[in-house]
Design an enzyme around this catalytic site. Structure first.
Site, PDB file in Angstrom:
ATOM      1  CE1 TYR A  31     -71.608  17.720  84.942  1.00 22.05           C
ATOM      2  CE2 TYR A  31     -70.487  17.681  82.823  1.00 22.05           C
ATOM      3  CZ  TYR A  31     -71.314  17.084  83.751  1.00 22.05           C
ATOM      4  OH  TYR A  31     -71.848  15.852  83.491  1.00 22.05           O
ATOM      5  CD  GLU A 121     -72.287  15.299  73.500  1.00 23.22           C
ATOM      6  OE1 GLU A 121     -72.502  14.949  72.324  1.00 23.22           O
ATOM      7  OE2 GLU A 121     -71.293  14.928  74.146  1.00 23.22           O
TER       8      GLU A 121
END
Length: 618
Positions: A31, A121
């Site tokens: 982020y 991920e």
């Protein structure tokens, strides 16, 4: 860019592999990195992504100053006064970057065997690709490759130094993991080159091991777990994973971990500082809980999986992410949101939901990001001489690949269970020529009607709203037809140029204007009800009409004042107040021919023996 002879599109050499080769890819501080991609002035500075009153995640610079994930903002500022906060409430931009990365990685892995875990991920099953490359090495078609990045266990690292590049004496599985480490590096380089974000990777024989090993060396590094001696493979693997907290292992959730800590804390001789969710390691858990103990706590099936994970055994396959999700939802929580402020939250959440729908369910003009379905659809259009939609510059225009047919609203008051209702998705939201905020207002009207139905069944009517969730469900390849309400819109004024056959013409843009209420009330009852339901309009009762009352905005008082008791509800079609168990049959009256003159007094005379808990389906 080199792919080390790994051919993605070549058919698999074997159908089943006794040992999988897995790459776990983890984007570094995703982020924060994505925010820096959008705003380079944040580079090198301590940054935190803010969501409400906490730091959802932080940069490595902030972590070095003691600011951790999920820390309260005031505590974070106390530790790092120069901390820079980036608003993370709207995740649309982050989802876009995550989707781009997923498409790149999927294009590099055979059969698209890539599984998403959150936004940052990925698990990649590269077994067949590595197997084919290894067979080419054995046949002498290409030379053996050395491992790339960090190598574990130390036994393998020492042997590599001793052999000085001679790889022929290594175990076949070890050499395959070496090959996979080179593929992992190729994927990471491609992501960094095309998206501009770095990542870390773990390479091992299972998802669990690959994820754990990848956490050992970060950021922008990778680690391969390649035991070189089968006699010591289990021992070497166990020694590497034992120091990890069990909460780092997928499968040990917060409830499971808390239960294990509770039992462990009552065990004689166990130090208290080793039985908290943050401190209980795989070694401690493996020592305290055998298969029998886990079975007593969680049952045989769950215990078998947990016991295997504690010993580094994970047979879970990589599950290929679907082209389209089963549903797309947006959710937010509140501290007792007043009823009168709910509509503005519907607009806010509706706008976010539309952003997600456009990102995940629409085609993209960039050929590099086209899915296989998009390519097939384009080929079919060309074969049938169907003109591809173009923008004003003559470029391909985004089109819908899936249409959610239903809209579901879920709310929660206090700490009670969630309550959900659903209705048809307004077809107007699919017209992307209309500004998104206007289409969000269309969603708001549908949500308001659902909200009235939800509130009537809530037990704590005096409390505000603590959670709102909007979900688009029932995805279809066919665009839904325009409802009958679409014929009763007010005249449209806006016009915009659109390219058709390379000639600019003027085409009207539909607008989501309000329905002409005077005209609506003159329609036949069944048509009026359908239009009202479509646009979330609350029709007045006869008493309201005679009093000349206007339509009131949604508020707590307007909802509660119409209910005589907790078991009373309003019909969303005609506004009639009645007991909730009468609603199902009341909706069927137009079909059964029950005279319209019947009112509440007629209902009281009816003999009802079966009081079902039927819930109104909007």
């Amino acid at each position: 860019m080199s792919t080390f002879g790994l051919k993605k599109d070549q058919p698999s050499s074997t159908e089943q592999h006794p040992t999988r080769i897995i790459i776990a890819l983890d984007l570094d501080a995703f982020y924060v990195a994505a925010s820096r991609k959008r705003d380079p002035s944040l580079n090198g500075l301590p940054v935190a992504i803010k969501q409400k009153t906490i730091c959802a995640t932080t940069s490595y610079e902030a972590r070095a100053k003691g600011v951790q994930k999920l820390m309260r903002i005031r505590d974070a500022v106390a530790k790092c006064p120069e901390l820079i906060f980036v608003d993370g409430e709207d995740l649309s931009y982050f989802r876009k970057i995550s989707t781009e990365i997923f498409k790149i990685v999927s294009s590099m892995v055979r059969d698209g065997l890539v599984e998403k875990l959150g936004m940052d991920e990925l698990f990649c099953d590269v077994t067949s690709m590595v197997e084919d490359r290894y067979n080419e090495e054995i046949a002498g078609i290409c030379p053996p490759v050395k491992p790339f990045g960090n190598v574990l266990p130390q036994r393998t690292k020492h042997r590599l130094e001793q052999k000085k590049g001679d790889l022929d004496e290594f175990d076949p599985l070890t050499r395959k993991l070496f090959i996979a480490s080179n593929l992992a590096q190729t994927i990471r380089e491609r992501v960094a080159e095309e998206v501009g974000l770095t990542s870390s990777a773990g390479i091992a024989t299972s998802k669990c091991l690959a994820k754990l090993i990848g956490n050992l060396h970060k950021p922008n590094q990778q680690t391969v777990l390649a035991p070189c001696d089968p006699a010591f493979a289990t021992q070497d693997t166990q020694e590497l994973i034992d120091p990890f907290p069990i909460r780092k292992v997928n499968g040990f959730g917060s409830v499971t971990t808390a239960r294990m800590c509770e039992v462990a804390s009552s065990t004689t001789g166990v130090p208290e500082n080793t039985v908290t969710p943050e401190s209980m390691t795989i070694l401690v858990a493996r020592t305290l809980f055998d298969h029998t103990a886990l079975s007593e706590m969680f049952g045989e099936r769950i215990a078998t999986r947990l016991h295997a994970l504690l010993h580094g055994i994970d047979d879970e396959p990589v599950i290929k992410a679907p082209d389209f999700p089963a549903q797309i939802s947006i959710e937010d929580s509140y501290f007792g949101l007043p009823f009168e402020k709910v509509p503005e939250q519907f607009v806010k959440l509706g706008d976010s939901l539309l952003r997600r729908l456009e990102l995940e369910l629409m085609s993209h003009p960039d050929p590099r990001q086209e899915s296989e379905e998009e390519k097939v659809r384009k080929q079919e259009a060309e074969a049938e001489m169907v003109e591809v939609p173009l923008d004003i510059f003559g470029n391909p225009r985004s089109t819908w690949l899936r249409y959610p047919l239903s809209l579901r609203l879920t709310t929660r008051q206090g700490y009670t269970n969630r309550i959900s209702r659903q209705t048809r998705m307004p077809v107007e939201i699919f017209d992307i020529s209309v500004p998104r905020i206007e289409r969000a207002k269309v969603l708001m009207h549908s949500c308001e009607a659902l909200f009235r139905a939800v509130i009537q069944f809530e037990g704590n009517k005096g409390m505000g709203i603590h959670l709102i969730n909007l979900a688009a469900i029932d995805l279809s390849v066919h665009r839904p037809n325009q409802s009958i309400g679409g014929f009763f819109k007010q005249p449209v004024q806006a016009r915009t140029p659109v390219v058709e056959s390379r000639q600019i013409i003027e085409e009207p843009i539909p607008e989501t204007n309000q329905i002409d209420m005077a005209f609506l009330m003159e329609l036949p009852e069944d048509v009026r009800r359908e239009v009202a339901q479509e646009y979330g309009i609350e029709l007045p009762t006869e008493a309201n009409q005679s009093a000349g009352s206007q339509y009131e905005p949604l508020s707590q008082s307007s909802i509660l004042s119409t209910q005589s008791s907790a078991s009373t509800m309003l019909c969303s079609h005609c506004g009639l107040s009645m007991s909730s168990w009468l609603q199902h049959d009341h909706e069927r009256w137009p079909d059964t021919g029950l005279p319209h003159k019947h009112k509440d007094e007629d209902m009281d005379d009816l003999d009802w023996d079966d009081e079902d808990d039927d819930v109104m389906s909007i």
